[in-house]
Design a protein around this motif. Structure first.
Motif, PDB file in Angstrom:
ATOM      1  N   GLY A  92     -41.223 -28.323  79.413  1.00 33.76           N
ATOM      2  CA  GLY A  92     -41.957 -27.755  78.285  1.00 33.76           C
ATOM      3  C   GLY A  92     -41.658 -26.279  78.154  1.00 33.76           C
ATOM      4  N   VAL A 113     -38.962 -29.491  71.864  1.00 31.04           N
ATOM      5  CA  VAL A 113     -38.842 -29.700  73.321  1.00 31.04           C
ATOM      6  C   VAL A 113     -40.058 -30.471  73.840  1.00 31.04           C
ATOM      7  CG1 VAL A 113     -38.740 -28.582  75.591  1.00 31.04           C
ATOM      8  CG2 VAL A 113     -37.420 -27.642  73.668  1.00 31.04           C
ATOM      9  N   ILE A 140     -47.044 -34.526  80.950  1.00 34.07           N
ATOM     10  CA  ILE A 140     -47.773 -33.287  81.225  1.00 34.07           C
ATOM     11  C   ILE A 140     -48.203 -32.661  79.899  1.00 34.07           C
ATOM     12  CG2 ILE A 140     -47.786 -31.063  82.396  1.00 34.07           C
ATOM     13  CD1 ILE A 140     -47.465 -33.474  84.296  1.00 34.07           C
ATOM     14  N   THR A 190     -47.247 -20.245  87.654  1.00 33.06           N
ATOM     15  CA  THR A 190     -45.795 -20.481  87.511  1.00 33.06           C
ATOM     16  C   THR A 190     -45.231 -19.332  86.681  1.00 33.06           C
ATOM     17  OG1 THR A 190     -45.949 -21.654  85.419  1.00 33.06           O
ATOM     18  CG2 THR A 190     -46.108 -23.010  87.412  1.00 33.06           C
TER      19      THR A 190
HETATM   20  P1  NAP Z   1     -41.539 -23.555  83.761  1.00 31.27           P
HETATM   21  O1  NAP Z   1     -41.733 -22.942  85.100  1.00 31.27           O
HETATM   22  O2  NAP Z   1     -41.205 -22.673  82.606  1.00 31.27           O
HETATM   23  O3  NAP Z   1     -40.401 -24.693  83.884  1.00 31.27           O
HETATM   24  C1  NAP Z   1     -40.022 -25.435  82.762  1.00 31.27           C
HETATM   25  C2  NAP Z   1     -38.974 -26.456  83.167  1.00 31.27           C
HETATM   26  O4  NAP Z   1     -38.600 -27.197  81.997  1.00 31.27           O
HETATM   27  C3  NAP Z   1     -37.705 -25.822  83.710  1.00 31.27           C
HETATM   28  O5  NAP Z   1     -37.185 -26.629  84.728  1.00 31.27           O
HETATM   29  C4  NAP Z   1     -36.779 -25.840  82.506  1.00 31.27           C
HETATM   30  O6  NAP Z   1     -35.440 -25.860  82.895  1.00 31.27           O
HETATM   31  C5  NAP Z   1     -37.186 -27.147  81.842  1.00 31.27           C
HETATM   32  N1  NAP Z   1     -36.833 -27.230  80.417  1.00 31.27           N
HETATM   33  C6  NAP Z   1     -37.219 -26.400  79.425  1.00 31.27           C
HETATM   34  N2  NAP Z   1     -36.704 -26.795  78.258  1.00 31.27           N
HETATM   35  C7  NAP Z   1     -35.987 -27.924  78.512  1.00 31.27           C
HETATM   36  C8  NAP Z   1     -35.211 -28.794  77.712  1.00 31.27           C
HETATM   37  N3  NAP Z   1     -35.055 -28.592  76.394  1.00 31.27           N
HETATM   38  N4  NAP Z   1     -34.598 -29.851  78.307  1.00 31.27           N
HETATM   39  C9  NAP Z   1     -34.724 -30.052  79.645  1.00 31.27           C
HETATM   40  N5  NAP Z   1     -35.434 -29.258  80.446  1.00 31.27           N
HETATM   41  C10 NAP Z   1     -36.061 -28.195  79.894  1.00 31.27           C
HETATM   42  O7  NAP Z   1     -42.809 -24.403  83.310  1.00 31.27           O
HETATM   43  P2  NAP Z   1     -44.127 -24.838  84.118  1.00 31.27           P
HETATM   44  O8  NAP Z   1     -45.101 -23.733  84.036  1.00 31.27           O
HETATM   45  O9  NAP Z   1     -43.759 -25.396  85.440  1.00 31.27           O
HETATM   46  O10 NAP Z   1     -44.683 -26.001  83.168  1.00 31.27           O
HETATM   47  C11 NAP Z   1     -44.295 -27.349  83.318  1.00 31.27           C
HETATM   48  C12 NAP Z   1     -45.079 -28.184  82.332  1.00 31.27           C
HETATM   49  O11 NAP Z   1     -46.472 -27.999  82.544  1.00 31.27           O
HETATM   50  C13 NAP Z   1     -44.824 -27.798  80.880  1.00 31.27           C
HETATM   51  O12 NAP Z   1     -44.832 -28.960  80.070  1.00 31.27           O
HETATM   52  C14 NAP Z   1     -46.011 -26.928  80.540  1.00 31.27           C
HETATM   53  O13 NAP Z   1     -46.293 -26.934  79.176  1.00 31.27           O
HETATM   54  C15 NAP Z   1     -47.101 -27.608  81.347  1.00 31.27           C
HETATM   55  N6  NAP Z   1     -48.238 -26.756  81.639  1.00 31.27           N
HETATM   56  C16 NAP Z   1     -48.065 -25.609  82.351  1.00 31.27           C
HETATM   57  C17 NAP Z   1     -49.177 -24.829  82.609  1.00 31.27           C
HETATM   58  C18 NAP Z   1     -49.062 -23.558  83.390  1.00 31.27           C
HETATM   59  O14 NAP Z   1     -50.084 -22.868  83.525  1.00 31.27           O
HETATM   60  N7  NAP Z   1     -47.911 -23.218  83.917  1.00 31.27           N
HETATM   61  C19 NAP Z   1     -50.443 -25.205  82.152  1.00 31.27           C
HETATM   62  C20 NAP Z   1     -50.574 -26.394  81.440  1.00 31.27           C
HETATM   63  C21 NAP Z   1     -49.455 -27.167  81.206  1.00 31.27           C
HETATM   64  P3  NAP Z   1     -34.368 -24.747  82.399  1.00 31.27           P
HETATM   65  O15 NAP Z   1     -34.920 -23.421  82.802  1.00 31.27           O
HETATM   66  O16 NAP Z   1     -33.108 -25.114  83.062  1.00 31.27           O
HETATM   67  O17 NAP Z   1     -34.323 -24.916  80.913  1.00 31.27           O
END
Ligand code: NAP
Length: 247
Positions: A92, A113, A140, A190
């Motif tokens: 995401g 995405v 997620i 994160t």
């Molecule tokens: P993150 O650290 O930014 O990591 C995002 C991951 O998604 C990376 O591995 C990235 O890889 C990959 N990605 C992004 N665009 C992509 C695409 N078009 N195709 C394939 N892979 C792609 O994010 P995170 O904080 O761990 O969040 C993970 C999930 O949890 C997301 O869906 C986010 O919305 C959700 N979420 C997060 C939070 C929070 O507080 N962090 C809260 C609620 C929900 P590359 O860098 O190689 O593109």
């Protein structure tokens, strides 16, 4: 913790953050992994960190907004690992802006995405799960998809859309023994949340009943539960993992 020995688990966005924590938790539980992200080097680095768990790991750099790439990833996972038992749609992005300032590109990119990518990867995986009459998907979402959040109209719409998608897939595929659920995390430590302004983080912390942000491992535990047989009669559910931010 549930045992996933011999199970094959596909995780999108697994190079860092929650996705990497998911990969590590599933590997610890014995699962073979198929991992994707857009950047090859980060993905390889992540796979290297997981090598010690002794499970099979297949990695592929791809963009989940491309239908052909999603189909190919699923087919190659079957070739490399033998089958597919669990898909976690985790990848995401955010491109925040107030609605009047948000341009169409920011809207389209995030919807593409987060929502379309989840649809495309689910569709590819469900073709396999449908045929073998078993499977499990965990999507997620986010607490903001349930409560709304100013400055994130694109992201909130995508995450609320994932909830509707989850419930619909649960109804379409339940008869084929495929369960589809969502986890709605609150604030997780994160790179996505590190980028937030300090005052936004302080305000959020004040509203969280448990008075701490989640770790990525807190989210992984909930995902493994839903993907395991411990949740055998749970489908179409949105599990809040937000520390009491929203009830
Ligand atoms: P993150 O650290 O930014 O990591 C995002 C991951 O998604 C990376 O591995 C990235 O890889 C990959 N990605 C992004 N665009 C992509 C695409 N078009 N195709 C394939 N892979 C792609 O994010 P995170 O904080 O761990 O969040 C993970 C999930 O949890 C997301 O869906 C986010 O919305 C959700 N979420 C997060 C939070 C929070 O507080 N962090 C809260 C609620 C929900 P590359 O860098 O190689 O593109």
């Amino acid at each position: 913790m549930a045992d996933f020995t011999g199970k094959n688990v596909m995780i999108t966005g697994a190079s860092r953050g929650i996705g990497f924590a998911l990969a590590e938790a599933f590997a610890k539980a014995g699962a073979n992994l198929a991992l994707c992200a857009t950047r090859e080097e980060a993905l390889k680095e992540a796979a290297g960190k997981l090598a010690g768990y002794g499970v099979k790991i297949y990695t592929k750099a791809l963009n989940i907004t491309c239908a052909d790439s999603c189909e190919e990833f699923v087919q190659n996972t079957i070739k490399e690992l033998g089958s597919l038992d669990v898909l976690v749609n985790n990848a995401g992005i955010t491109k925040d802006n107030l609605t009047v300032r948000m341009n169409e590109q920011e809207w389209d990119d995030v919807i593409s995405v987060n929502l379309k990518g989840t649809f495309l990867m689910s569709k590819a995986a469900l073709k396999v799960m449908f045929k073998k009459r078993s499977g499990n998907i965990v999507n997620i979402s986010s607490v903001v998809g349930e409560m709304g959040n100013p400055g994130q109209v694109n992201y909130v719409a995508s995450k609320a859309g994932i909830i509707g998608l989850t419930k619909t897939l649960a109804k379409e595929f339940g008869g084929r023994n495929v369960r589809v659920n969502a986890v709605a995390p609150g604030f997780v430590q994160t790179s996505m949340t590190d980028a937030l302004p300090e005052e936004v983080k302080a305000k959020a912390l004040g509203a969280i009943a448990l008075k701490r942000f989640a770790t990525a491992q807190d989210i992984a535990k909930a995902v493994l539960f839903l993907a395991s047989d411990d949740a055998s009669y749970i489908t179409g559910h949105v599990l809040a993992v937000n520390g009491g931010l929203y009830m």
